[in-house]
Design a protein around this motif. Structure first.
Motif, short mmCIF file in Angstrom:
data_model
loop_
_atom_site.label_atom_id
_atom_site.label_comp_id
_atom_site.label_asym_id
_atom_site.label_seq_id
_atom_site.Cartn_x
_atom_site.Cartn_y
_atom_site.Cartn_z
N LEU A 234 0.81 -1.22 0.00
CA LEU A 234 0.00 0.00 0.00
C LEU A 234 0.85 1.27 0.00
O LEU A 234 0.56 2.21 -0.77
CB LEU A 234 -0.96 0.00 1.20
CG LEU A 234 -1.90 1.20 1.30
CD1 LEU A 234 -2.76 1.32 0.05
CD2 LEU A 234 -2.79 1.09 2.54
N PRO A 235 1.90 1.39 0.84
CA PRO A 235 2.74 2.60 0.76
C PRO A 235 3.37 2.80 -0.61
O PRO A 235 3.50 3.95 -1.08
CB PRO A 235 3.81 2.35 1.84
CG PRO A 235 3.19 1.37 2.78
CD PRO A 235 2.34 0.48 1.91
N PHE A 236 3.77 1.70 -1.25
CA PHE A 236 4.38 1.81 -2.58
C PHE A 236 3.42 2.45 -3.57
O PHE A 236 3.78 3.38 -4.30
CB PHE A 236 4.80 0.42 -3.07
CG PHE A 236 5.26 0.40 -4.50
CD1 PHE A 236 6.57 0.70 -4.83
CD2 PHE A 236 4.37 0.08 -5.53
CE1 PHE A 236 7.00 0.69 -6.16
CE2 PHE A 236 4.79 0.07 -6.85
CZ PHE A 236 6.11 0.37 -7.17
N HIS A 237 2.17 1.95 -3.61
CA HIS A 237 1.19 2.49 -4.55
C HIS A 237 0.82 3.93 -4.20
O HIS A 237 0.63 4.77 -5.08
CB HIS A 237 -0.07 1.61 -4.53
CG HIS A 237 0.12 0.26 -5.16
ND1 HIS A 237 0.39 0.10 -6.50
CD2 HIS A 237 0.09 -0.98 -4.62
CE1 HIS A 237 0.50 -1.19 -6.77
NE2 HIS A 237 0.33 -1.87 -5.65
N THR A 238 0.73 4.23 -2.90
CA THR A 238 0.38 5.58 -2.47
C THR A 238 1.41 6.60 -2.96
O THR A 238 1.05 7.64 -3.56
CB THR A 238 0.28 5.64 -0.94
OG1 THR A 238 -0.71 4.72 -0.48
CG2 THR A 238 -0.08 7.05 -0.48
N PHE A 239 2.69 6.31 -2.72
CA PHE A 239 3.73 7.26 -3.12
C PHE A 239 4.01 7.22 -4.62
O PHE A 239 4.58 8.18 -5.16
CB PHE A 239 5.00 7.00 -2.33
CG PHE A 239 4.92 7.52 -0.91
CD1 PHE A 239 5.12 8.85 -0.64
CD2 PHE A 239 4.63 6.66 0.14
CE1 PHE A 239 5.04 9.35 0.66
CE2 PHE A 239 4.54 7.14 1.44
CZ PHE A 239 4.74 8.49 1.70
N ALA A 240 3.60 6.14 -5.29
CA ALA A 240 3.72 6.11 -6.75
C ALA A 240 2.81 7.17 -7.37
O ALA A 240 3.19 7.83 -8.36
CB ALA A 240 3.36 4.73 -7.28
N PHE A 241 1.62 7.35 -6.79
CA PHE A 241 0.72 8.39 -7.28
C PHE A 241 1.20 9.79 -6.87
O PHE A 241 1.15 10.72 -7.66
CB PHE A 241 -0.70 8.16 -6.74
CG PHE A 241 -1.47 7.10 -7.50
CD1 PHE A 241 -1.92 7.34 -8.78
CD2 PHE A 241 -1.73 5.87 -6.93
CE1 PHE A 241 -2.62 6.39 -9.49
CE2 PHE A 241 -2.43 4.90 -7.62
CZ PHE A 241 -2.89 5.16 -8.91
N LEU A 242 1.67 9.92 -5.64
CA LEU A 242 2.16 11.22 -5.17
C LEU A 242 3.37 11.67 -5.98
O LEU A 242 3.58 12.87 -6.22
CB LEU A 242 2.52 11.15 -3.69
CG LEU A 242 1.35 11.00 -2.72
CD1 LEU A 242 1.85 10.77 -1.29
CD2 LEU A 242 0.45 12.25 -2.76
N ASP A 243 4.17 10.70 -6.43
CA ASP A 243 5.39 11.01 -7.18
C ASP A 243 5.09 11.65 -8.53
O ASP A 243 5.94 12.34 -9.09
CB ASP A 243 6.20 9.73 -7.36
CG ASP A 243 7.55 10.00 -8.02
OD1 ASP A 243 8.33 10.78 -7.45
OD2 ASP A 243 7.81 9.43 -9.09
#
Length: 319
Positions: A234-243
């Motif tokens: 979940l953190p990976f996908h969250t920061f993938a969008f924020l990036d």
């Protein structure tokens, strides 16, 4: 004669900041424990145990995690040197394996959840139709689909030559970046999560209605495996969008680095979950091999039971 480490020790980008040290140490530990743990699962499920459908599922999970863990040293070297020295092929291959592992792992967890659901709802049919050959065919399809969904890593991952060589994304437009992140999130997280939750709601409802609650070991193991996967990714996908929009912000860069490391950690945790969720682990923790075998073993139906329906559901609970 110049030492091969001269450039590493003299460069100003030596790995001294906290994030670099965190990434290098954590991924080195994941590599060591992941290769060792998954190697043991492959050995036990593949060579020591009797072949069954459930061991086939877990063997596929272990193979996927083992292959991925073997690629982690390349990322550690890149982080420490701040330079990619392994060429274009390994640049693409490493990230292809990363997402192949992500997709294949969650898809296998989906299949295991659906498999248990079918065992509960249609126990007699499942005992007659559920075979190792069919499980192997399903796994082959899963790996093919996972490979297809992982191809963007091959297409967009390229070398960039600046002060140092970098293996990074070459997505130039925002639309493609959003589409890639959304595809990974939908197919690698949202849809699998929906199917898994639906399967478990049906399982819980069926077992409660029939009061078949002799053992909760397999349910605990699968719940732990799925919860671990979701928490790690979940953190990976969250920061993938924020990036996509905030990639220059320092906290996004830090969060993205942590998210990647936590996602990588998922590949070394499964073997330890098999062991810790087995019976009487606190009393027999030194028997690691037998505990892994006990946790993923599929027992044969009890021939002395009179009701075929009870037999099927009891078999589910003994997996």
């Amino acid at each position: 004669m110049t030492s091969p480490f001269t450039n590493l020790t003299s460069t100003s980008t030596l790995c001294t900041d906290r994030m670099c040290i965190f990434y290098a140490v954590m991924n080195t530990l994941i590599f060591i424990f992941g290769c060792a743990g998954n190697g043991l699962v492959i050995w036990i499920a593949g060579f020591r145990m009797k072949k069954s459908v459930i061991t086939t599922w877990y063997l596929s999970l272990a193979v996927s995690d083992f292959i991925f863990c073997c690629t982690l040293p390349f990322g550690v070297v890149q982080k420490v040197k701040d330079d990619w020295i392994f060429g274009s092929f390994m640049c693409k291959f490493r990230y292809f394996i990363k997402f192949l592992n992500m997709y294949s792992s969650i898809f296998v967890l989906v299949i295991i959840s659906v498999d248990r659901c079918v065992l509960v709802m249609f126990p007699v049919w499942a005992q007659n139709k559920r075979t190792i050959r069919k499980a192997s065919v399903i796994l082959l399809l899963i790996w093919i689909i996972s490979a297809v969904l992982s191809t963007p890593a091959v297409i967009f991952r390229k070398l960039k030559y600046e002060k140092t060589t970098r293996c990074s994304n070459n997505i130039t437009d925002t639309e493609s970046h959003i589409a890639t992140a959304a595809c990974r999130f939908v197919f690698g997280f949202v849809i699998p999560l929906f199917v898994i939750i639906s399967s478990y709601v049906i399982i819980i409802w069926k077992l409660k209605s029939n009061q078949m609650t002799k053992t909760k070991k397999p349910f605990k193991i699968m719940t732990a495996l799925i919860a671990t996967f979701l928490i790690c990714w979940l953190p990976f996908h969250t920061f993938a969008f924020l990036d996509i929009k905030y990639k220059n912000l320092e906290w996004v860069k830090i969060g993205k680095g942590i998210g990647i490391s936590v996602a990588n950690a998922n590949s070394c945790l499964n073997p330890f979950l098999y062991a810790f969720m087995g019976k009487d682990f606190a009393k027999h923790c030194y028997k690691l091999l037998s505990k892994i075998e006990n946790a993923i073993e599929e027992e044969t139906p009890n021939k002395e039971q009179d009701s075929p329906v009870v037999t099927g559901e009891s078999k589910l609970l003994s997996l």
